[in-house]
Structure formats: C-alpha cells, structure tokens
Scaffold this active site. Structure first.
Site, short mmCIF file in Angstrom:
data_model
loop_
_atom_site.label_atom_id
_atom_site.label_comp_id
_atom_site.label_asym_id
_atom_site.label_seq_id
_atom_site.Cartn_x
_atom_site.Cartn_y
_atom_site.Cartn_z
CG ASN A 48 121.18 23.44 14.75
OD1 ASN A 48 121.63 22.69 15.73
ND2 ASN A 48 120.04 24.18 14.89
CD GLU A 81 120.46 28.71 13.98
OE1 GLU A 81 120.55 29.63 14.78
OE2 GLU A 81 119.51 27.84 14.12
CG ASN A 82 127.10 32.27 8.75
OD1 ASN A 82 126.55 33.19 8.27
ND2 ASN A 82 128.16 31.51 8.67
CB ALA A 83 125.73 36.48 11.14
CE1 TYR A 143 120.04 35.30 11.50
CE2 TYR A 143 117.51 35.65 10.69
CZ TYR A 143 118.71 35.85 11.71
OH TYR A 143 118.44 36.70 12.75
CB CYS A 152 120.05 20.79 8.91
SG CYS A 152 118.58 22.15 8.44
CD GLU A 181 118.20 16.76 10.01
OE1 GLU A 181 118.92 17.77 10.14
OE2 GLU A 181 116.97 16.49 10.23
CB CYS A 234 114.05 20.97 7.12
SG CYS A 234 115.52 20.68 6.07
CB CYS A 243 117.41 17.09 6.21
SG CYS A 243 118.47 18.51 6.60
N1 THU Z 1 117.23 22.00 11.97
C1 THU Z 1 117.94 21.04 11.92
O1 THU Z 1 119.13 20.96 12.06
N2 THU Z 1 117.32 19.82 11.39
C2 THU Z 1 116.18 19.64 11.40
O2 THU Z 1 115.69 18.45 10.99
C3 THU Z 1 115.07 20.88 11.49
C4 THU Z 1 115.62 22.17 11.62
C5 THU Z 1 117.62 23.26 12.41
C6 THU Z 1 117.90 24.34 11.29
C7 THU Z 1 118.08 25.82 11.99
O3 THU Z 1 119.39 25.66 12.62
C8 THU Z 1 116.96 25.33 13.48
O4 THU Z 1 116.96 23.98 13.32
C9 THU Z 1 115.69 26.16 13.11
O5 THU Z 1 115.13 25.91 12.00
#
Ligand code: THU
Length: 131
Positions: free
Chosen positions: A41, A43-45, A47, A52, A54, A85, A88
């Site tokens: 995963n 992330e970014n400032a 949000y 993810c 996947e 999620c 994904c």
């Molecule tokens: N996240 C994933 O990368 N994959 C998943 O299957 C569930 C959630 C990440 C997204 C975010 O960066 C962090 O987990 C919290 O939600």
C-alpha cells in the site's frame, strides 16, 4: 509455491508506505504465466489518493504483460485477518475467475484461504460488457 508467495508478501509489506494508517499491507498475485507480482500500500497526504497493496500488485502484473490471476495472497499486520477491501475485490475480479484462491495471511503465515466468489458473490465483470 506458497512459500515464495509468503516471502514476497513479507518483503512488500516491509516496504509499505503507510505513515497515516500505520497499517502495512503486502499483496502478491500469481499470473497464469506462473510469475509472482508483489505490491504494497502507498498512502498519500491527500488521503483518497493512496492505493492498496492489491492495486500495486495488479499494476505490476499488467505492466509485465499478464492479465490472468490464478492465485492471490494478502498480508496484513500480525494478528489481523486482513481481507481485501471492496474495491480490491472488484480489481481482482477483472483478472480472475470466482474460484480464485485468496490466501489471507499475517507475517507468521496463512490464516485462511477463501475464494474470490465467496468474497464477491454475483459480481459484475468483463463478460457483462462482452469481454
Ligand atoms: N489496505 C490495503 O492495502 N489492502 C487491503 O486489503 C486493505 C487495506 C490498505 C489501505 C490503507 O493504506 C491501509 O491499508 C488502511 O486502510
């Protein structure tokens, strides 16, 4: 081999960029060509711009010229059963059949294996658009 998927997932998870959630995820998809593709995963400032693990793994696969997934593994933090999620699940659906095995893991190993069809029943997919 499942050990290779776990090893790659651990490496990916260790590289996750998740300073906001501190929830580190690694994902691995195996293509029909037998190759493993990993992602973490990012992330970014801002949000919603984050992506993810996947999505990262699938992008690596498609960039390599493969478009069929035959096995997948998602690794969350220890003790958590990290399921993909909703978005994904749909991303996996684009490139996989309902019988796709998805291994749910933490750094100590696989906790459960479930199919894509169980996670995303009656899914909408490429065939609805004639593909
Ligand atoms: N996240 C994933 O990368 N994959 C998943 O299957 C569930 C959630 C990440 C997204 C975010 O960066 C962090 O987990 C919290 O939600």
């Amino acid at each position: 081999m499942i050990d290779d998927m776990l090893t790659l997932a651990r490496t990916m998870q260790s590289r996750a960029y998740a300073p906001y959630s501190n929830f580190h995820v690694g994902a691995v998809v195996k293509g029909a060509n037998g190759k493993l593709y990993g992602g973490c995963n990012v992330e970014n400032a801002a949000y919603p711009v984050g992506n993810c693990a996947e999505a990262s793994a699938i992008a690596a696969m498609v960039g390599d010229g493969e478009t069929r997934i035959v096995e997948a593994l998602v690794m969350g933090p220890e003790g958590d059963l990290c399921t993909p999620c909703g978005a994904c699940r749909q991303r996996l659906r684009e490139f996989a059949a309902p019988d796709l095995p998805i291994h749910l893991a933490d750094p100590t190993g696989i906790k459960q294996t479930i199919t894509l069809g169980e996670l995303l029943p009656m899914s909408f997919g490429p065939s609805h658009l004639g593909k």
